[in-house]
Design an enzyme around this catalytic site. Structure first.
Site, mmCIF file in Angstrom:
data_model
loop_
_atom_site.group_PDB
_atom_site.id
_atom_site.type_symbol
_atom_site.label_atom_id
_atom_site.label_comp_id
_atom_site.label_asym_id
_atom_site.label_seq_id
_atom_site.Cartn_x
_atom_site.Cartn_y
_atom_site.Cartn_z
ATOM 1 N N THR A 1 13.782 36.244 66.912
ATOM 2 C CA THR A 1 14.264 37.316 67.659
ATOM 3 C C THR A 1 13.409 38.261 68.558
ATOM 4 O OG1 THR A 1 13.812 38.810 65.687
ATOM 5 C CG2 THR A 1 16.176 37.967 65.894
ATOM 6 N N GLU A 2 12.027 37.560 68.586
ATOM 7 C CA GLU A 2 10.984 38.194 69.313
ATOM 8 C C GLU A 2 11.336 38.927 70.484
ATOM 9 O OE1 GLU A 2 8.876 35.596 66.348
ATOM 10 O OE2 GLU A 2 10.768 35.668 67.360
ATOM 11 N N VAL A 3 12.070 38.207 71.548
ATOM 12 C CA VAL A 3 12.322 38.421 72.866
ATOM 13 C C VAL A 3 13.160 39.549 72.890
ATOM 14 C CG1 VAL A 3 12.101 36.152 73.801
ATOM 15 C CG2 VAL A 3 14.047 36.827 72.998
#
Length: 259
Positions: A134-136
């Protein structure tokens, strides 16, 4: 050796490492990462023949702890680099551990938690398990996990998971090859131990040699990919999107990206 954020249980020759911050959904802190590196190094030097990695409570690992995110806004580039290098060291230590590793994913495994779960040799997951890079969504770059994920699922699927940042369940993870088996919650621990015991029937020297061989075959690619990942990580943490993503997350609002 004593640990504050993990539990280490030995049932010789099987070792179980439990992420032990259930009140924080086993979110990773710098201390937890350091302790995990330590237990990997210790395990490599013992007579342990299999390692099971799981989480306490209802989650496997929810990613980076909120306290770590709060600190990020004031860190220097050198401190950001040190954080990335520590995570890289953890991932490599887990990936190259000379004994078989089994992740027993008892619940959500998000961002770095997905990395921990899927870098094990075998990954078992309950139907309630959820995964996601989920980093983006918050202005991060999933730099370090990208190196390993590309090897596991191929370029096209890697792009799908990393560029969308979407969550996906255990069944889809099974289809991708990131999970080996989906088992009911009450069967998770027994199945992990059953799998570990079945591995004990094999020659420990042969198993270790096979793991070293597989790691060596990928090392040139991984070494270059990790160097690139560290550079990307350092660069991204100087961006306006990174600062906005952290601020939005901490303020519990949607980020406003500059186009």
């Amino acid at each position: 050796m004593s640990y504050k954020t993990i539990l280490v249980t030995d049932s010789h020759p099987i070792r179980t490492v439990t992420l032990n911050r259930p009140e924080r959904r086993n979110a990773m802190t710098r201390e937890m990462q350091t302790e995990l590196i330590g237990v990997m190094e210790e395990t490599a030097a013992t007579q342990c023949c299999a390692l099971i990695l799981t989480g306490a409570g209802d989650a496997f690992c929810s990613g980076l702890d909120l306290s770590e995110l709060q600190k990020m806004r004031d860190k220097t580039p050198a401190e950001h680099r040190a954080d990335a290098e520590r995570l890289a060291r953890l991932f490599v230590a887990l990936y190259e551990l000379p004994v078989p590793t089994i992740a027993a994913v008892n619940g959500p495994a998000i961002a770095g938690g997905t990395g921990l779960a899927t870098l094990c040799d075998f990954t078992l997951a309950t139907p309630a398990a959820r995964f996601g890079f989920t980093e983006v969504r918050i202005g991060f770059v999933p730099a370090l996990v990208s190196a390993f994920l590309s090897l596991q699922v191929g370029d096209k699927r890697c792009r799908d998971l990393l560029l969308t940042g979407r969550l996906f369940g255990a069944t889809e993870a099974l289809q991708f090859g990131l999970v080996n088996e989906v088992v009911e919650r009450e069967e998770l621990t027994p199945r992990a131990h059953s799998m570990a015991r079945s591995l004990l029937a094999n020659s420990p020297q042969s198993v270790s040699a096979t793991k070293r061989l597989l790691a060596a075959q990928n090392r040139v690619w991984l070494d270059a990919a990790i160097v690139a990942a560290l550079e990307s990580n350092a660069e991204s943490r100087e961006s306006t999107d990174f600062r906005e993503g952290i601020a939005a997350f901490l303020e519990k609002r949607k980020p406003v990206w500059k186009r």
